[in-house]
Design a protein around this motif. Structure first.
Motif, PDB file in Angstrom:
ATOM      1  N   ALA A  46      51.484  94.678  80.409  1.00  0.00           N
ATOM      2  CA  ALA A  46      51.332  95.207  79.046  1.00  0.00           C
ATOM      3  C   ALA A  46      52.650  95.750  78.506  1.00  0.00           C
ATOM      4  N   VAL A  47      53.350  96.512  79.306  1.00  0.00           N
ATOM      5  CA  VAL A  47      54.627  97.077  78.857  1.00  0.00           C
ATOM      6  C   VAL A  47      55.649  95.983  78.618  1.00  0.00           C
ATOM      7  N   SER A  48      55.726  95.008  79.522  1.00  0.00           N
ATOM      8  CA  SER A  48      56.703  93.926  79.343  1.00  0.00           C
ATOM      9  C   SER A  48      56.401  93.131  78.075  1.00  0.00           C
ATOM     10  N   TRP A  49      55.133  92.898  77.785  1.00  0.00           N
ATOM     11  CA  TRP A  49      54.759  92.164  76.571  1.00  0.00           C
ATOM     12  C   TRP A  49      55.136  92.965  75.330  1.00  0.00           C
ATOM     13  N   LEU A  50      54.838  94.256  75.333  1.00  0.00           N
ATOM     14  CA  LEU A  50      55.173  95.096  74.179  1.00  0.00           C
ATOM     15  C   LEU A  50      56.681  95.160  73.940  1.00  0.00           C
ATOM     16  N   VAL A  51      57.455  95.311  74.996  1.00  0.00           N
ATOM     17  CA  VAL A  51      58.912  95.371  74.862  1.00  0.00           C
ATOM     18  C   VAL A  51      59.456  94.038  74.340  1.00  0.00           C
ATOM     19  N   ALA A  52      59.015  92.937  74.936  1.00  0.00           N
ATOM     20  CA  ALA A  52      59.510  91.616  74.522  1.00  0.00           C
ATOM     21  C   ALA A  52      59.129  91.315  73.075  1.00  0.00           C
ATOM     22  N   GLU A  53      57.895  91.579  72.718  1.00  0.00           N
ATOM     23  CA  GLU A  53      57.461  91.293  71.345  1.00  0.00           C
ATOM     24  C   GLU A  53      58.161  92.208  70.343  1.00  0.00           C
ATOM     25  N   GLY A  54      58.394  93.455  70.714  1.00  0.00           N
ATOM     26  CA  GLY A  54      59.131  94.368  69.838  1.00  0.00           C
ATOM     27  C   GLY A  54      60.580  93.957  69.667  1.00  0.00           C
ATOM     28  N   ALA A  55      61.175  93.468  70.745  1.00  0.00           N
ATOM     29  CA  ALA A  55      62.586  93.055  70.692  1.00  0.00           C
ATOM     30  C   ALA A  55      62.791  91.841  69.795  1.00  0.00           C
ATOM     31  N   LYS A  56      61.765  91.034  69.620  1.00  0.00           N
ATOM     32  CA  LYS A  56      61.889  89.857  68.754  1.00  0.00           C
ATOM     33  C   LYS A  56      62.313  90.253  67.339  1.00  0.00           C
ATOM     34  N   TYR A  57      61.875  91.426  66.880  1.00  0.00           N
ATOM     35  CA  TYR A  57      62.228  91.889  65.535  1.00  0.00           C
ATOM     36  C   TYR A  57      63.697  92.304  65.457  1.00  0.00           C
ATOM     37  N   LEU A  58      64.268  92.693  66.575  1.00  0.00           N
ATOM     38  CA  LEU A  58      65.679  93.085  66.592  1.00  0.00           C
ATOM     39  C   LEU A  58      66.607  91.878  66.550  1.00  0.00           C
ATOM     40  N   PHE A  59      66.206  90.793  67.195  1.00  0.00           N
ATOM     41  CA  PHE A  59      67.102  89.656  67.347  1.00  0.00           C
ATOM     42  C   PHE A  59      66.845  88.531  66.345  1.00  0.00           C
ATOM     43  N   ASN A  60      65.608  88.308  65.990  1.00  0.00           N
ATOM     44  CA  ASN A  60      65.249  87.312  64.982  1.00  0.00           C
ATOM     45  C   ASN A  60      65.954  85.966  65.205  1.00  0.00           C
ATOM     46  N   ARG A  61      65.901  85.457  66.392  1.00  0.00           N
ATOM     47  CA  ARG A  61      66.539  84.179  66.738  1.00  0.00           C
ATOM     48  C   ARG A  61      65.602  83.012  66.426  1.00  0.00           C
ATOM     49  N   ALA A  62      66.138  81.998  65.784  1.00  0.00           N
ATOM     50  CA  ALA A  62      65.350  80.807  65.446  1.00  0.00           C
ATOM     51  C   ALA A  62      64.937  80.059  66.705  1.00  0.00           C
ATOM     52  N   ARG A  63      63.736  79.553  66.685  1.00  0.00           N
ATOM     53  CA  ARG A  63      63.249  78.756  67.808  1.00  0.00           C
ATOM     54  C   ARG A  63      63.922  77.386  67.794  1.00  0.00           C
ATOM     55  N   PRO A  64      63.895  76.689  68.946  1.00  0.00           N
ATOM     56  CA  PRO A  64      64.592  75.397  69.033  1.00  0.00           C
ATOM     57  C   PRO A  64      64.202  74.395  67.957  1.00  0.00           C
ATOM     58  N   PHE A  65      62.926  74.306  67.621  1.00  0.00           N
ATOM     59  CA  PHE A  65      62.467  73.321  66.642  1.00  0.00           C
ATOM     60  C   PHE A  65      62.853  73.700  65.214  1.00  0.00           C
ATOM     61  N   ILE A  66      63.240  74.939  64.988  1.00  0.00           N
ATOM     62  CA  ILE A  66      63.751  75.359  63.677  1.00  0.00           C
ATOM     63  C   ILE A  66      65.256  75.108  63.631  1.00  0.00           C
ATOM     64  N   TRP A  67      65.922  75.402  64.742  1.00  0.00           N
ATOM     65  CA  TRP A  67      67.360  75.183  64.842  1.00  0.00           C
ATOM     66  C   TRP A  67      67.697  73.701  64.718  1.00  0.00           C
ATOM     67  N   ASP A  68      66.875  72.839  65.343  1.00  0.00           N
ATOM     68  CA  ASP A  68      67.109  71.400  65.308  1.00  0.00           C
ATOM     69  C   ASP A  68      65.793  70.726  64.918  1.00  0.00           C
ATOM     70  N   THR A  69      65.719  70.253  63.683  1.00  0.00           N
ATOM     71  CA  THR A  69      64.464  69.680  63.196  1.00  0.00           C
ATOM     72  C   THR A  69      64.082  68.381  63.899  1.00  0.00           C
ATOM     73  N   GLY A  70      64.967  67.851  64.735  1.00  0.00           N
ATOM     74  CA  GLY A  70      64.651  66.657  65.506  1.00  0.00           C
ATOM     75  C   GLY A  70      63.804  66.945  66.735  1.00  0.00           C
ATOM     76  N   ILE A  71      63.541  68.217  66.993  1.00  0.00           N
ATOM     77  CA  ILE A  71      62.756  68.618  68.156  1.00  0.00           C
ATOM     78  C   ILE A  71      61.297  68.774  67.737  1.00  0.00           C
ATOM     79  N   ALA A  72      60.420  68.081  68.408  1.00  0.00           N
ATOM     80  CA  ALA A  72      58.985  68.184  68.141  1.00  0.00           C
ATOM     81  C   ALA A  72      58.325  68.895  69.317  1.00  0.00           C
ATOM     82  N   PRO A  73      58.005  70.185  69.161  1.00  0.00           N
ATOM     83  CA  PRO A  73      57.378  70.924  70.258  1.00  0.00           C
ATOM     84  C   PRO A  73      56.074  70.268  70.703  1.00  0.00           C
ATOM     85  N   LEU A  74      55.731  70.489  71.948  1.00  0.00           N
ATOM     86  CA  LEU A  74      54.554  69.864  72.538  1.00  0.00           C
ATOM     87  C   LEU A  74      53.337  70.784  72.565  1.00  0.00           C
ATOM     88  N   VAL A  75      53.448  71.931  71.900  1.00  0.00           N
ATOM     89  CA  VAL A  75      52.334  72.875  71.784  1.00  0.00           C
ATOM     90  C   VAL A  75      52.361  73.466  70.377  1.00  0.00           C
TER      91      VAL A  75
END
Length: 178
Positions: free
Chosen positions: A72-101
């Motif tokens: 629970a703590v690791s999930w809360l920390v990781a999800e909270g940190a996403k707001y600090l870094f705001n890094r684009a996911r691979p399929f946003i960075w490169d539109t040629g990538i089609a995620p499989l999920v």
């Protein structure tokens, strides 16, 4: 200047490693990776395994509280940190990538799946050492699935894993006095 160059080199290496892993496709492995990614969502796999172990090994409260708390703590920390870094996911960075999920809308860094996988695998391995190879293997599958399926870069899962390991370590240290 040195820091910018180092950051660029690290980013480029991260993207190159992502491409190398994402190119690996084998239908049976894809099915397995999808299963692990779904099972690992929000730490569900680890919550289930901790509850099962708790019921099968004498229902010691610490055997449930330690993994659930670390996950629970690791999930809360990781999800909270996403707001600090705001890094684009691979399929946003490169539109040629089609995620499989199904693609998450949150930031890519750090990986919440990886954080909970590391926390769950480590705490359960310490509590139930006879099953540690299975817990570690399951944790690695959740972590690797995120890159394989195209929703995280390798550094995202590394950072998430470190958050999970720190959370697991803290809970295990705190429990030593119980």
């Amino acid at each position: 200047m040195f820091v910018k160059g180092l950051a660029r080199t690290l980013r480029d290496a991260d993207r190159a490693l992502f491409r190398m892993i994402f190119r690996i496709k084998w239908a049976p492995l894809t099915v397995l990776m999808r299963w692990f990614t779904v099972a690992g969502t929000a730490g569900a796999l680890w919550g289930f395994l901790a509850a099962l172990a708790f019921l099968l090994t004498g229902m010691q409260p610490a055997s449930l509280v330690i993994p659930w708390g670390a996950v629970a703590v690791s999930w809360l920390v990781a999800e909270g940190a996403k707001y600090l870094f705001n890094r684009a996911r691979p399929f946003i960075w490169d539109t040629g990538i089609a995620p499989l999920v199904k693609t998450p809308s949150s930031s890519s860094f750090p990986s919440g799946h990886s954080a909970t996988a590391a926390a769950g695998a480590i705490t359960l391995s310490v509590l139930y050492p006879a099953f540690s190879p299975l817990f570690v293997a399951a944790g690695l599958m959740v972590i690797l699935s995120r890159v394989y399926l195209g929703v995280h870069f390798p550094l995202d899962v590394l950072a998430g894993s470190m958050i999970g390991a720190l959370s697991a370590g803290a809970f295990l240290l705190l429990s030593a006095g119980w």
